[in-house]
Design an enzyme around this catalytic site. Structure first.
Site, PDB file in Angstrom:
ATOM      1  N   ALA A  35     -21.266   1.764   8.641  1.00 49.91           N
ATOM      2  CA  ALA A  35     -20.400   2.981   7.750  1.00 49.91           C
ATOM      3  C   ALA A  35     -20.505   2.647   6.421  1.00 49.91           C
ATOM      4  CB  ALA A  35     -18.869   2.780   8.320  1.00 49.91           C
ATOM      5  N   GLU A  36     -20.393   1.392   5.843  1.00 41.76           N
ATOM      6  CA  GLU A  36     -20.660   0.817   4.523  1.00 41.76           C
ATOM      7  C   GLU A  36     -21.940   1.271   3.915  1.00 41.76           C
ATOM      8  OE1 GLU A  36     -18.071  -1.201   3.272  1.00 41.76           O
ATOM      9  OE2 GLU A  36     -19.112  -1.816   1.498  1.00 41.76           O
ATOM     10  N   TYR A  37     -23.047   1.068   4.815  1.00 38.23           N
ATOM     11  CA  TYR A  37     -24.283   1.577   4.266  1.00 38.23           C
ATOM     12  C   TYR A  37     -24.222   3.050   4.069  1.00 38.23           C
ATOM     13  CZ  TYR A  37     -29.294   2.326   4.235  1.00 38.23           C
ATOM     14  OH  TYR A  37     -30.822   2.614   3.762  1.00 38.23           O
ATOM     15  N   SER A  83     -36.450  11.193   9.236  1.00 44.94           N
ATOM     16  CA  SER A  83     -35.165  10.707   9.730  1.00 44.94           C
ATOM     17  C   SER A  83     -34.293  11.918   9.746  1.00 44.94           C
ATOM     18  CB  SER A  83     -34.367  10.005   8.452  1.00 44.94           C
ATOM     19  OG  SER A  83     -33.515   9.240   8.737  1.00 44.94           O
ATOM     20  N   GLU A 114     -28.379  16.145  21.961  1.00 44.26           N
ATOM     21  CA  GLU A 114     -28.558  14.988  22.444  1.00 44.26           C
ATOM     22  C   GLU A 114     -27.715  13.798  22.012  1.00 44.26           C
ATOM     23  OE1 GLU A 114     -32.768  14.169  21.484  1.00 44.26           O
ATOM     24  OE2 GLU A 114     -33.374  15.997  22.868  1.00 44.26           O
ATOM     25  N   LYS A 116     -27.084  10.447  20.220  1.00 48.03           N
ATOM     26  CA  LYS A 116     -28.155   9.815  19.147  1.00 48.03           C
ATOM     27  C   LYS A 116     -28.108   8.236  19.516  1.00 48.03           C
ATOM     28  CE  LYS A 116     -28.806   9.261  14.064  1.00 48.03           C
ATOM     29  NZ  LYS A 116     -29.191   7.899  14.119  1.00 48.03           N
ATOM     30  N   ASP A 118     -28.459   4.464  19.431  1.00 49.11           N
ATOM     31  CA  ASP A 118     -28.777   3.462  18.235  1.00 49.11           C
ATOM     32  C   ASP A 118     -29.635   2.430  18.831  1.00 49.11           C
ATOM     33  OD1 ASP A 118     -27.653   2.396  15.836  1.00 49.11           O
ATOM     34  OD2 ASP A 118     -25.785   1.840  16.846  1.00 49.11           O
ATOM     35  N   TYR A 225     -37.539  11.492  23.100  1.00 48.19           N
ATOM     36  CA  TYR A 225     -36.837  12.761  22.637  1.00 48.19           C
ATOM     37  C   TYR A 225     -37.751  13.679  21.751  1.00 48.19           C
ATOM     38  CZ  TYR A 225     -35.529   9.296  18.792  1.00 48.19           C
ATOM     39  OH  TYR A 225     -35.758   8.415  18.153  1.00 48.19           O
ATOM     40  N   LYS A 290     -30.398  19.915  17.905  1.00 46.95           N
ATOM     41  CA  LYS A 290     -31.598  20.334  17.379  1.00 46.95           C
ATOM     42  C   LYS A 290     -31.833  21.754  17.692  1.00 46.95           C
ATOM     43  CE  LYS A 290     -33.719  15.814  18.536  1.00 46.95           C
ATOM     44  NZ  LYS A 290     -34.471  14.992  19.478  1.00 46.95           N
ATOM     45  N   LYS A 314     -22.509  12.239  13.226  1.00 47.84           N
ATOM     46  CA  LYS A 314     -22.054  10.737  13.578  1.00 47.84           C
ATOM     47  C   LYS A 314     -20.750  10.703  14.210  1.00 47.84           C
ATOM     48  CE  LYS A 314     -24.328   7.490  11.753  1.00 47.84           C
ATOM     49  NZ  LYS A 314     -25.157   6.912  11.077  1.00 47.84           N
ATOM     50  N   CYS A 408       1.115 -27.214  20.743  1.00 46.95           N
ATOM     51  CA  CYS A 408       1.446 -25.822  21.047  1.00 46.95           C
ATOM     52  C   CYS A 408       2.305 -25.320  19.890  1.00 46.95           C
ATOM     53  CB  CYS A 408       2.294 -25.710  22.529  1.00 46.95           C
ATOM     54  SG  CYS A 408       2.891 -23.909  22.778  1.00 46.95           S
ATOM     55  N   CYS A 411       5.971 -24.603  21.439  1.00 45.05           N
ATOM     56  CA  CYS A 411       6.867 -25.824  22.053  1.00 45.05           C
ATOM     57  C   CYS A 411       6.576 -27.005  21.535  1.00 45.05           C
ATOM     58  CB  CYS A 411       6.759 -25.593  23.638  1.00 45.05           C
ATOM     59  SG  CYS A 411       5.389 -26.092  24.387  1.00 45.05           S
ATOM     60  N   CYS A 426      -1.681 -24.925  26.287  1.00 45.29           N
ATOM     61  CA  CYS A 426      -0.744 -25.620  26.108  1.00 45.29           C
ATOM     62  C   CYS A 426      -0.290 -26.111  27.405  1.00 45.29           C
ATOM     63  CB  CYS A 426       0.669 -24.526  26.007  1.00 45.29           C
ATOM     64  SG  CYS A 426       2.169 -25.225  26.131  1.00 45.29           S
ATOM     65  N   CYS A 432       7.308 -23.998  28.344  1.00 44.98           N
ATOM     66  CA  CYS A 432       6.968 -23.554  27.207  1.00 44.98           C
ATOM     67  C   CYS A 432       7.419 -22.181  27.273  1.00 44.98           C
ATOM     68  CB  CYS A 432       5.310 -23.383  26.935  1.00 44.98           C
ATOM     69  SG  CYS A 432       4.810 -22.672  25.521  1.00 44.98           S
TER      70      CYS A 432
HETATM   71  S1  IVH Z   1     -34.967  13.001  16.637  1.00 44.84           S
HETATM   72  C1  IVH Z   1     -37.339  14.773  13.251  1.00 44.84           C
HETATM   73  N1  IVH Z   1     -33.521  12.568  18.457  1.00 44.84           N
HETATM   74  O1  IVH Z   1     -32.093   8.558  14.687  1.00 44.84           O
HETATM   75  C2  IVH Z   1     -36.336  14.155  13.879  1.00 44.84           C
HETATM   76  N2  IVH Z   1     -33.739  10.938  16.655  1.00 44.84           N
HETATM   77  O2  IVH Z   1     -31.536   9.060  11.765  1.00 44.84           O
HETATM   78  C3  IVH Z   1     -36.901  12.966  14.638  1.00 44.84           C
HETATM   79  N3  IVH Z   1     -32.414   8.900  17.064  1.00 44.84           N
HETATM   80  O3  IVH Z   1     -35.248   8.097  13.297  1.00 44.84           O
HETATM   81  C4  IVH Z   1     -35.687  12.127  15.227  1.00 44.84           C
HETATM   82  N4  IVH Z   1     -31.452   9.499  18.785  1.00 44.84           N
HETATM   83  O4  IVH Z   1     -34.594   6.772  15.385  1.00 44.84           O
HETATM   84  C5  IVH Z   1     -33.796  12.176  17.351  1.00 44.84           C
HETATM   85  N5  IVH Z   1     -31.845  12.321  20.170  1.00 44.84           N
HETATM   86  C6  IVH Z   1     -32.292  11.680  19.054  1.00 44.84           C
HETATM   87  C7  IVH Z   1     -32.275  10.407  18.520  1.00 44.84           C
HETATM   88  C8  IVH Z   1     -32.697  10.144  17.428  1.00 44.84           C
HETATM   89  C9  IVH Z   1     -31.853   8.599  17.689  1.00 44.84           C
HETATM   90  C10 IVH Z   1     -32.761   8.141  15.586  1.00 44.84           C
HETATM   91  C11 IVH Z   1     -34.263   8.071  15.225  1.00 44.84           C
HETATM   92  C12 IVH Z   1     -34.261   8.547  13.907  1.00 44.84           C
HETATM   93  C13 IVH Z   1     -32.982   8.380  13.373  1.00 44.84           C
HETATM   94  C14 IVH Z   1     -32.644   9.326  12.101  1.00 44.84           C
END
Ligand code: IVH
Length: 681
Positions: A35-37, A83, A114, A116, A118, A225, A290, A314, A408, A411, A426, A432
């Site tokens: 989240a920070e990133y 990405s 789909e 996502k 991790d 995928y 997608k 997300k 403890c 007590c 304890c 106690c």
């Molecule tokens: S599709 C052109 N589908 O999320 C798109 N990516 O933040 C190609 N990821 O690099 C990715 N689940 O490592 C796709 N159901 C999913 C995914 C997924 C996880 C990852 C993947 C991608 C990253 C993008």
């Protein structure tokens, strides 16, 4: 912000993000939460958008991930591994859909939604249907050749079969299921090896092992995928068709993907997965929408690092950073002394959290957590929030380790930690006050004796004023005593007395659970009750078994107790210890004398129904279905919930419905309550 300030901030953000990219992608040791990133990254994206003149080709926003390390040979990706753009709320999903409709036309678009995953993205090359090369994503253009390691991942097919094209690249995510991750980390810790922060780092780290034999021992999975040179390459019209084809080739694909219509469909699926995420063994951090129609994707096109036809929505972060302000120690029902973190309040997983568990002393040491540290806090669903790790980079000078107390905190008695055990306790038992309080709170709780209206405040008063010492004392309370308590009105006193009285009528399983025998949860209590049928039988078994505790081999110890399903030697020893304690025996006697009772088992245990499979349906005369099931089980029968051809009998009462029809169609014998009685004879 002035152009100058923006420029400085942009440089700072780029340097910080590069550093975190290196840690994340190359060293598999991230220092900040996702989240920070994401926050840092977004700030940079927005600043660059506001100041296009400061845009630069080597900004982290212009590339994906990090360059490959030199430990592996490099692979030039035929098509970049892109990405995904992120969305954090519904507005951003609407915005994405609107833009996409502008690009490709149409009122309502179909999306394939789909999970996502991790994990770590990889690409797999198949020539003439044979797996020939596999690579990491690397920086999106150049990845690392990890073919030998990927060959060891069990659900990556090495061959696609006869109908495979001459050349195809399959892309997807290598993941480590949560349960496997926990087992692996425990094993690594036991060997004194470095553990992994989370399943994703474990997956990525396992793939980048120099020795494939190490990878082979890691419990990895692959979820497919996408295709390498664009999903169009097989001539399939939609993502749904593509996923079906991948499944035909024996790739694992998600059970949680769905074809949905428009934004509303996307958001509904998002909501569903948000609920499912905690029962899924593979970690997911959002939903990917997608555009289902593959031909239309061409028209939408892509930006530097992300396609315009897909979006990652997300989930709210379940991890957040905050400061550990203090560590306090709580004493539980069994005397276990648990370190509890007092935190600077932080919003995480949909709630504000200011306390979290640190589990035990070993965990604290292992995680090297100091008071004053910035820590990563995790709150997943309904589980108790926990401190996952400290961030040593942010440790202040005056941070110090928290010390486990020798005494403890409630007590003052000695805290002992028997050899080989992780939990410090304890040693004062029910003397106690903290243990007494916790034991009573457990005794009255809903799933135990279910005494409504006996909350923490009242319990505290009863204990502090010495009105109650053991659970049996609850049954001696009278109205005058109760009226003497703070904020206790006439009506509530009556209600409480009625609730206490009502609890006298219980079941043996609840009673055993309420006693708080260490390691005896609801399921074990139920199993003990079904097996022994009476408290006397259990007491006798515990006394008899206690004499066997030093017998060798260990498998011969506790023969009577371990005959109960679910009870192993460790639990059996706890049960014996509990019943050996004169104080516990006295409390049980006092409770029985106070009138606690339960229905006698209908008949002693037998094996008249051994091996027979029953299904129960409809309304039975005199008994509930649960009671009938208990009776059947007590006679060695099995009870399941659905009729199959393996069912021996359908026990049917009035208003039997579909199960009766199914039984008749399968030729299963249908009996009534009376006939069951004759079977028992
Ligand atoms: S599709 C052109 N589908 O999320 C798109 N990516 O933040 C190609 N990821 O690099 C990715 N689940 O490592 C796709 N159901 C999913 C995914 C997924 C996880 C990852 C993947 C991608 C990253 C993008």
């Amino acid at each position: 912000m002035s152009a100058e300030a923006a420029s400085a901030r942009i440089e700072e953000l780029r340097a910080t993000i590069r550093e975190h990219d290196r840690r994340y992608y190359q060293d598999d040791t991230p220092a900040i939460s996702d989240a920070e990133y994401d926050r840092l990254f977004r700030e940079l994206v927005e600043l660059e958008r506001a100041h296009p003149e400061l845009q630069s080709e080597d900004s982290p926003t212009q590339r994906v991930g990090a360059p490959p390390s030199d430990a592996f040979s490099t692979v030039q990706h035929s098509t970049p591994m892109l990405s995904l753009a992120n969305a954090f709320d519904a507005d951003e999903v609407h915005e994405f859909d609107r833009r996409l409709r502008d690009l490709v036309g149409g009122e309502q678009l179909d999306y394939f939604a789909e999970p996502k995953y991790d994990g770590a993205a990889v690409t797999l090359r198949y020539e003439q249907g044979k797996f020939t090369r596999g690579a990491t994503r690397g920086d999106g253009r150049t990845g690392e050749d990890i073919t030998a390691n990927l060959r060891t991942v069990r659900d990556i097919p090495l061959s696609l079969g006869a109908d495979a094209p001459a050349l195809v690249e399959v892309r997807g995510e290598v993941v480590m299921p949560q349960s496997a991750f926990e087992r692996m980390n425990a094993a690594l810790a036991a060997n004194g090896e470095k553990t992994f922060v989370n399943p994703r780092n474990a997956a990525a780290g396992s793939l980048r092992q120099i020795d494939p034999a190490v990878t082979a021992r890691r419990p990895l999975s692959f979820m497919a995928y996408a295709l390498g040179s664009g999903e169009g390459e097989l001539g399939l019209p939609t993502q749904a068709d593509l996923i079906a084809r991948l499944a035909q080739w024996a790739f694992s694909t998600s059970d949680y993907a769905a074809l949905v219509s428009g934004v509303e469909g996307c958001l509904a699926h998002y909501k569903r997965l948000l609920e499912f995420r905690h029962i899924m063994d593979v970690a997911i951090d959002g939903v990917v929408y997608k555009l289902d129609n593959i031909a239309l994707r061409e028209e939408a096109g892509h930006l530097a690092r992300t396609p315009r036809w897909a979006l990652a929505h997300k989930f709210p972060a379940e991890e957040a950073e905050t400061v550990l302000e203090a560590v306090e120690f709580q004493v539980g029902r069994t005397g276990a002394v648990t370190p509890v973190a007092r935190l600077k309040p932080v919003f995480v997983g949909g709630a504000t959290v200011s306390n979290a568990t640190l589990h035990n002393a070993d965990e604290m040491l292992r995680k090297d957590i100091h008071i004053g540290d910035t820590v990563v806090l995790r709150r997943a669903g309904d589980v108790i929030p926990e401190v996952v790790r400290a961030i040593p980079e942010k440790r202040p000078q005056d941070a110090r380790r928290a010390q486990m107390p020798d005494q403890c905190p409630v007590c003052g008695a000695e805290v002992a930690r028997p050899e080989g055990e992780v939990v410090a306790r304890c040693t004062n038992g029910l003397s106690c006050p903290a243990q007494r309080h916790a034991a009573l709170a457990h005794f009255v709780s809903r799933r135990a004796m279910d005494i409504d209206g006996l909350g923490d405040k009242i319990l505290t008063q009863l204990l502090d004023q010495d009105l109650v010492e053991t659970p049996a004392d609850l049954y001696k309370l009278d109205k005058d005593t109760l009226l003497g308590l703070e904020r206790m009105a006439d009506k509530s006193a009556d209600n409480l007395l009625a609730a206490i009285d009502k609890s006298r009528n219980t079941t043996l399983a609840r009673f055993l659970f309420a006693l708080g025998i260490p390691d005896v949860g609801e399921t074990t209590a139920q199993a003990l009750a079904e097996h022994f049928g009476s408290i006397e039988a259990l007491r006798e078994a515990a006394a008899a078994d206690d004499g066997t505790r030093d017998i060798k081999p260990a498998t011969k110890r506790f023969p009577q107790l371990t005959a109960v399903p679910d009870v192993g030697p460790v639990v059996a020893a706890e049960i014996c210890d509990f019943f050996k304690e004169p104080h516990n025996q006295a409390v049980i006697d006092a409770l029985l004398a106070a009138g606690i009772h339960w229905p006698e088992p209908k008949s002693p245990r037998g094996d008249a129904l051994a091996g027979k499979r029953f299904v129960i349906t409809g309304t039975l005369p005199d008994v509930t279905r649960d009671e009938a099931a208990a009776l059947i089980k007590s006679q060695g029968g099995q009870v399941s919930s659905s009729v199959s051809k393996n069912t021996d009998y359908l026990l049917a009462g009035e208003n039997a419905g579909s199960k009766l029809e199914k039984a008749q169609s399968l030729g299963v014998t249908v009996i009534g309550w009376e006939q069951l009685q004759s079977l028992l004879q």
